[in-house]
Structure formats: structure tokens, C-alpha cells
Design a protein around this motif. Structure first.
Motif, PDB file in Angstrom:
ATOM      1  N   ARG A   1       7.842 -42.571 -10.287  1.00  0.00           N
ATOM      2  CA  ARG A   1       8.100 -41.934 -11.585  1.00  0.00           C
ATOM      3  C   ARG A   1       8.100 -40.428 -11.432  1.00  0.00           C
ATOM      4  NH1 ARG A   1       5.450 -45.763 -16.016  1.00  0.00           N
ATOM      5  NH2 ARG A   1       7.318 -47.041 -16.180  1.00  0.00           N
TER       6      ARG A   1
ATOM      7  N   ARG B   1       8.279 -36.890 -13.930  1.00  0.00           N
ATOM      8  CA  ARG B   1       8.239 -36.301 -15.278  1.00  0.00           C
ATOM      9  C   ARG B   1       8.925 -34.943 -15.223  1.00  0.00           C
ATOM     10  NH1 ARG B   1       3.098 -33.930 -18.311  1.00  0.00           N
ATOM     11  NH2 ARG B   1       3.991 -33.707 -20.376  1.00  0.00           N
TER      12      ARG B   1
ATOM     13  N   THR C   1      19.884 -29.180 -20.731  1.00  0.00           N
ATOM     14  CA  THR C   1      20.407 -30.363 -20.058  1.00  0.00           C
ATOM     15  C   THR C   1      20.307 -30.119 -18.560  1.00  0.00           C
ATOM     16  OG1 THR C   1      21.908 -30.893 -21.868  1.00  0.00           O
ATOM     17  CG2 THR C   1      22.423 -31.844 -19.710  1.00  0.00           C
TER      18      THR C   1
ATOM     19  N   TYR D   1      16.489 -43.786 -13.843  1.00  0.00           N
ATOM     20  CA  TYR D   1      16.604 -44.545 -15.088  1.00  0.00           C
ATOM     21  C   TYR D   1      15.711 -43.910 -16.147  1.00  0.00           C
ATOM     22  CZ  TYR D   1      18.930 -48.164 -12.392  1.00  0.00           C
ATOM     23  OH  TYR D   1      19.819 -48.845 -11.603  1.00  0.00           O
ATOM     24  N   ASP D   2      16.214 -43.852 -17.382  1.00  0.00           N
ATOM     25  CA  ASP D   2      15.423 -43.305 -18.480  1.00  0.00           C
ATOM     26  C   ASP D   2      14.460 -44.361 -19.021  1.00  0.00           C
ATOM     27  OD1 ASP D   2      16.895 -44.977 -20.174  1.00  0.00           O
ATOM     28  OD2 ASP D   2      18.056 -43.336 -21.071  1.00  0.00           O
ATOM     29  N   SER D   3      13.740 -44.008 -20.075  1.00  0.00           N
ATOM     30  CA  SER D   3      12.725 -44.913 -20.641  1.00  0.00           C
ATOM     31  C   SER D   3      13.324 -46.180 -21.244  1.00  0.00           C
ATOM     32  CB  SER D   3      11.885 -44.182 -21.690  1.00  0.00           C
ATOM     33  OG  SER D   3      12.724 -43.727 -22.734  1.00  0.00           O
ATOM     34  N   ASN D   4      14.640 -46.173 -21.497  1.00  0.00           N
ATOM     35  CA  ASN D   4      15.322 -47.374 -22.005  1.00  0.00           C
ATOM     36  C   ASN D   4      15.946 -48.180 -20.872  1.00  0.00           C
ATOM     37  OD1 ASN D   4      14.817 -46.847 -24.790  1.00  0.00           O
ATOM     38  ND2 ASN D   4      16.363 -45.232 -24.684  1.00  0.00           N
ATOM     39  N   ASN D   5      15.605 -47.819 -19.633  1.00  0.00           N
ATOM     40  CA  ASN D   5      16.119 -48.480 -18.434  1.00  0.00           C
ATOM     41  C   ASN D   5      17.633 -48.318 -18.297  1.00  0.00           C
ATOM     42  OD1 ASN D   5      15.427 -49.741 -16.029  1.00  0.00           O
ATOM     43  ND2 ASN D   5      15.988 -51.760 -16.812  1.00  0.00           N
TER      44      ASN D   5
ATOM     45  N   VAL E   1      20.873 -42.874 -15.423  1.00  0.00           N
ATOM     46  CA  VAL E   1      21.261 -41.534 -15.869  1.00  0.00           C
ATOM     47  C   VAL E   1      21.475 -40.622 -14.653  1.00  0.00           C
ATOM     48  CG1 VAL E   1      20.072 -41.681 -18.082  1.00  0.00           C
ATOM     49  CG2 VAL E   1      18.849 -40.772 -16.117  1.00  0.00           C
TER      50      VAL E   1
ATOM     51  N   VAL F   1      19.861 -35.503 -18.095  1.00  0.00           N
ATOM     52  CA  VAL F   1      19.071 -35.720 -19.305  1.00  0.00           C
ATOM     53  C   VAL F   1      19.076 -34.427 -20.110  1.00  0.00           C
ATOM     54  CG1 VAL F   1      17.566 -37.527 -18.392  1.00  0.00           C
ATOM     55  CG2 VAL F   1      16.894 -35.148 -18.143  1.00  0.00           C
TER      56      VAL F   1
ATOM     57  N   THR G   1      10.361 -35.779 -20.445  1.00  0.00           N
ATOM     58  CA  THR G   1      10.827 -37.152 -20.269  1.00  0.00           C
ATOM     59  C   THR G   1      10.307 -37.656 -18.931  1.00  0.00           C
ATOM     60  OG1 THR G   1      12.741 -38.627 -20.365  1.00  0.00           O
ATOM     61  CG2 THR G   1      13.017 -36.593 -19.120  1.00  0.00           C
TER      62      THR G   1
ATOM     63  N   LEU H   1      11.299 -40.217 -15.848  1.00  0.00           N
ATOM     64  CA  LEU H   1      12.362 -41.000 -15.234  1.00  0.00           C
ATOM     65  C   LEU H   1      11.770 -41.924 -14.187  1.00  0.00           C
ATOM     66  CD1 LEU H   1      15.067 -38.247 -14.675  1.00  0.00           C
ATOM     67  CD2 LEU H   1      14.909 -39.884 -16.563  1.00  0.00           C
TER      68      LEU H   1
END
Length: 140
Positions: A17, A19, A29, A50-54, A57, A60, A68, A70
Motif C-alpha cells: 500500500r 499513501r 493530479t 488500484y484505488d480504494s474502489n479496486n 489507475v 489520481v 488517498t 493506493l
């Protein structure tokens, strides 16, 4: 990110992970891009974010003072991993033998003007997956 010393018998996935924090007083961005120390390392490992919604990306957008997390997925291609050239004897001081088993580079975060490189490193060697036909060995 240290991915460790890996005895690779099959395609391997390692997750880490990362951050990212926007400390600016404006929206920002940033892109996420892997870069390898040696070009051939790109054949040995694929890196995806991958973002928090899987959702996969490659950039960001962060609001003012936002952050965020990742999920980075390091996928090691076992077919491209070198055999074990390292030892503590005759090849103990052979830098080329060590380099053959290293996979390294950076996960680069860029806003188009500035870059930050987060290093990653793995020491991967091809290993055999040997299974015995018996679970117990007799002493006879």
C-alpha cells in the motif's frame, strides 16, 4: 518497497500500500508510473496501482490537503526469472551474478513538473518445485 528474497516456482503476486498526500492549497493530479533500473526488469515484473474502489489507475486527483491510499500489485512473471547465480563461494563477490537476480526500480509519482520516486526491490531467483512421492522417509 522491499519485496524480499523470493524463491519463485510460479507466477507470484505481492501487494503493498502507498499513501499519497496533497499538501498544496489547490487540487492536484498526479500520475503513477513504474520505472525500472534495467529495461529487462519490465519483462520480469508488472506493477499496477488500484484505488480504494479496486479500479486500476495511472493517475489520481487529490483535493486540497487530501490523501488517498493506493494498492500496488507487483506481479512477477516466473518464466522471466533468472536461475540462482548467487552463492557464498566462487561467485560470492560477483556483482553480475547478484544483478541478474535483482528486480528494482521506482514507482514514480509526478505532477508533470515534479517527480518523486519510491524505490522497490526484489531479489528473485528461479526455484524448482519438487514434491516427494512419499510423506515419510524410512530409515532402512
Amino acid at each position: 518497497f522491499s519485496l524480499g528474497q523470493l524463491d519463485v516456482t510460479e507466477d507470484t503476486v505481492i501487494r503493498r500500500r502507498m499513501r499519497i498526500v496533497n499538501l498544496l492549497q489547490e487540487e492536484q493530479t498526479v500520475s503513477i508510473e513504474p520505472r525500472f533500473r534495467l529495461e529487462e526488469n519490465g519483462q520480469k515484473i508488472a506493477i499496477e496501482a488500484y484505488d480504494s474502489n479496486n479500479v486500476l489507475v495511472d493517475e489520481v486527483t487529490l483535493s486540497t490537503c487530501d490523501d488517498t491510499v493506493l494498492d500496488l500489485v507487483f506481479s512477477i512473471n516466473s518464466a522471466a526469472i533468472e536461475a540462482n547465480f548467487m552463492n557464498s563461494g566462487s561467485q560470492g563477490s560477483n556483482a553480475a551474478a547478484l544483478t541478474a537476480n535483482e528486480i528494482d526500480g521506482y514507482v514514480v509519482i509526478s505532477d508533470g513538473s515534479n517527480e518523486i520516486g519510491v524505490p522497490f526491490h526484489a531479489l528473485a531467483r528461479r526455484a524448482a518445485k519438487v514434491v516427494t512421492s512419499q510423506d515419510v522417509l524410512s530409515s532402512a
